[in-house]
Design a protein around this motif. Structure first.
Motif, short mmCIF file in Angstrom:
data_model
loop_
_atom_site.label_atom_id
_atom_site.label_comp_id
_atom_site.label_asym_id
_atom_site.label_seq_id
_atom_site.Cartn_x
_atom_site.Cartn_y
_atom_site.Cartn_z
N UNK A 194 -5.38 -13.42 -56.99
CA UNK A 194 -4.97 -14.58 -57.79
C UNK A 194 -4.14 -14.13 -59.01
N UNK A 195 -3.39 -15.06 -59.63
CA UNK A 195 -2.57 -14.70 -60.81
C UNK A 195 -3.37 -14.08 -61.95
N UNK A 196 -4.66 -14.43 -62.07
CA UNK A 196 -5.49 -13.87 -63.15
C UNK A 196 -6.16 -12.55 -62.75
N UNK A 197 -5.67 -11.95 -61.63
CA UNK A 197 -6.18 -10.66 -61.11
C UNK A 197 -7.57 -10.78 -60.48
N UNK A 198 -8.09 -11.97 -60.35
CA UNK A 198 -9.33 -12.14 -59.58
C UNK A 198 -8.98 -12.13 -58.09
N UNK A 199 -10.01 -12.06 -57.26
CA UNK A 199 -9.80 -12.00 -55.81
C UNK A 199 -10.62 -13.10 -55.16
N UNK A 200 -9.97 -13.93 -54.36
CA UNK A 200 -10.66 -14.93 -53.55
C UNK A 200 -10.79 -14.35 -52.15
N UNK A 201 -12.02 -14.24 -51.69
CA UNK A 201 -12.26 -13.56 -50.42
C UNK A 201 -13.18 -14.37 -49.52
N UNK A 202 -12.96 -14.28 -48.22
CA UNK A 202 -13.88 -14.88 -47.26
C UNK A 202 -15.21 -14.15 -47.33
N UNK B 202 -22.84 -9.69 -61.40
CA UNK B 202 -23.48 -8.62 -60.64
C UNK B 202 -22.58 -7.39 -60.60
N UNK B 203 -23.17 -6.23 -60.87
CA UNK B 203 -22.48 -4.95 -60.71
C UNK B 203 -21.16 -4.87 -61.47
N UNK B 204 -21.08 -5.58 -62.60
CA UNK B 204 -19.86 -5.55 -63.39
C UNK B 204 -18.80 -6.53 -62.92
N UNK B 205 -19.19 -7.49 -62.04
CA UNK B 205 -18.25 -8.48 -61.52
C UNK B 205 -18.82 -9.89 -61.70
N UNK B 206 -17.90 -10.84 -61.77
CA UNK B 206 -18.29 -12.25 -61.85
C UNK B 206 -18.06 -12.88 -60.48
N UNK B 207 -19.13 -13.32 -59.79
CA UNK B 207 -19.05 -13.92 -58.47
C UNK B 207 -19.18 -15.44 -58.61
N UNK B 208 -18.19 -16.14 -58.08
CA UNK B 208 -18.23 -17.61 -58.09
C UNK B 208 -18.18 -18.11 -56.65
N UNK B 209 -19.18 -18.89 -56.25
CA UNK B 209 -19.23 -19.43 -54.89
C UNK B 209 -18.29 -20.63 -54.81
N UNK C 107 -23.21 -25.01 -44.32
CA UNK C 107 -24.63 -24.92 -44.02
C UNK C 107 -25.25 -23.77 -44.83
N UNK C 108 -25.75 -22.74 -44.14
CA UNK C 108 -26.40 -21.63 -44.85
C UNK C 108 -25.49 -20.41 -44.99
N UNK C 109 -24.20 -20.59 -44.73
CA UNK C 109 -23.26 -19.46 -44.78
C UNK C 109 -22.32 -19.62 -45.97
N UNK C 110 -22.20 -18.56 -46.77
CA UNK C 110 -21.23 -18.52 -47.87
C UNK C 110 -19.89 -18.10 -47.27
N UNK C 111 -18.91 -18.98 -47.31
CA UNK C 111 -17.64 -18.72 -46.63
C UNK C 111 -16.50 -18.32 -47.55
N UNK C 112 -16.60 -18.65 -48.86
CA UNK C 112 -15.51 -18.32 -49.78
C UNK C 112 -16.08 -17.97 -51.16
N UNK C 113 -15.64 -16.83 -51.69
CA UNK C 113 -16.16 -16.33 -52.96
C UNK C 113 -14.99 -15.88 -53.83
#
Length: 423
Positions: free
Chosen positions: A341-349, A393-400, A405-411
């Motif tokens: 992303x433009x702010x150097x974050x990463x959107x990942x499956x 977590x581990x020096x990173x900011x995780x946003x769901x 259903x019970x699967x996290x598909x994008x972070x």
């Protein structure tokens, strides 16, 4: 007579310096470099490699010889100084010989040996091999006594430990030779990935069964051919009855050979041209699996757990990509599941593996407890997060960002500068 004693003292100091230089050189010399030189067939390099393998006996012999040379030179000097100064000559002899031995028989030769250790080892290898042969019985006794004393204090020393280069040492050498350019970074990553093959299991890199394109053996042959042509893959699992019942692997080349002639399509039996499925346990490490791929001359395997349940697939290309990075051709799907992303974050499956993220962005996320980034998040927080929840977590900011259903598909993952640990 005094002149003769002085000549003997000089000779003994030279011999002590020579042995002291070799002692440092044989200790510092790179075993890997000597081994590489020995491949050229030179007798000196082969002999030097053998001496390196016997380092404990070699050092013991050199130390004994050095001690004898220094003691002999000191004894002769004491005799000369006693003649000159009487009883005070012992003090003068000790002072002078200590300075001479320290500078000319220890420090100076050792500095030279550190500068060009392999060259000094190769020059002196014949003399030192003869010395070791003569003194080895005494060396064996002293080494045996020394090891016995060390065992009393709980220290166990063996020859096998002294000559082997550990994986950690290789990693250190690789890091030391890392250059600033991008090519050097890629080479370093590849070398480290090769060292990791034995510590990574196929379950960590496999394609999960949910994401595997499969063929139904009960479908019409026309439909199967269309599915094969629409797929970017050259091999597809064939199932019958239930998705858990894999009965074969269809190779697109074999299928094309069967249907290339007009009128042959109707008579094709897909089960007859399918290869027998090859099942492997999910605990197999990548090095072992790579060797099995080569031995069986196959590129495709089905991964099962300890209960025999089918988990997913692993291919030869998957293992090669662990070493060299992503390999794309004109038929590969371009979406890799991670977007900067433009702010150097990463959107990942959620299905993107932790190893891919670490390698791509030079991160250090733990991959021992989970293979995918969604698995790491769930395993760490001990719950299935809702959309919008944020975790540090581990020096990173995780946003769901997305959940099905019970699967996290994008972070969304953003590195937090100055943050350590987990909350």
């Amino acid at each position: 007579m005094i002149f003769v004693f002085i000549i003997l003292i000089v000779c003994l100091l030279v011999a002590a310096a020579y042995f002291s230089a070799f002692e440092t050189a044989i200790s510092v010399a790179s075993k890997a470099k000597l081994h590489q030189l020995a491949k050229n067939g030179s007798k000196r390099t082969v002999l030097a490699e053998k001496l390196k393998d016997q380092i404990s006996y070699m050092l013991n012999t050199l130390l004994a010889c050095n001690t004898a040379f220094n003691a002999g030179a000191t004894a002769l000097a004491t005799h000369i100084f006693e003649d000159w100064f009487g009883s005070e000559g012992v003090f003068y002899a000790t002072t002078v010989m200590t300075c001479l031995i320290l500078v000319y028989a220890e420090v100076l030769p050792k500095l030279l040996a550190i500068k060009d250790s392999e060259k000094i080892v190769l020059k002196a290898v014949y003399i030192m091999n003869f010395t070791l042969t003569v003194c080895k019985p005494l060396a064996r006794i002293t080494v045996w006594i020394s090891r016995g004393m060390l065992k009393v204090f709980g220290v166990n020393v063996s020859d096998s430990e002294s000559g082997n280069v550990s994986v950690d040492e290789l990693r250190g050498v690789i890091d030391l030779h890392r250059g600033p350019d991008q090519d050097s970074h890629q080479e370093t990553s590849m070398l480290k990935s090769i060292l990791d093959l034995r510590s990574v299991q196929v379950s960590e890199i496999m394609i999960h069964r949910k994401n595997v394109t499969m063929l139904n053996a009960d479908d019409p042959i026309e439909s199967i051919v269309d599915q094969m042509l629409d797929s970017p893959f050259s091999r597809l699992p064939l199932w019958q009855g239930t998705l858990d019942n894999i009965i074969g692997i269809v190779n697109v080349k074999m299928l094309v050979r069967q249907v290339r002639s007009p009128g042959k399509l109707k008579g094709v039996n897909i089960q007859e041209i399918a290869n027998k499925p090859w099942f492997i346990p999910d605990s197999t490490d990548l090095l072992e699996q790579l060797q099995m791929f080569r031995a069986r001359k196959e590129h495709f395997a089905l991964v099962v757990d300890e209960y025999g349940a089918w988990l997913g697939i692993v291919t030869l290309e998957d293992i090669l990509e662990e070493i060299v990075g992503e390999i794309d051709d004109e038929h590969d799907i371009s979406v890799r599941g991670m977007r900067i992303q433009p702010d150097n974050s990463v959107v990942t499956d959620g299905t993107v593996t932790i190893r891919d993220l670490n390698r791509e962005f030079d991160w250090d996320l733990p991959d021992e407890a989970a293979a995918t980034i969604a698995g790491l998040l769930i395993n760490t927080v001990r719950m299935i997060p809702d959309v919008g929840q944020v975790f540090m977590l581990y020096g990173f900011r995780f946003t769901v960002l997305k959940r099905q259903r019970n699967q996290i598909t994008l972070i969304k993952i953003a590195k937090c500068d100055g943050f350590r640990g987990e909350e």
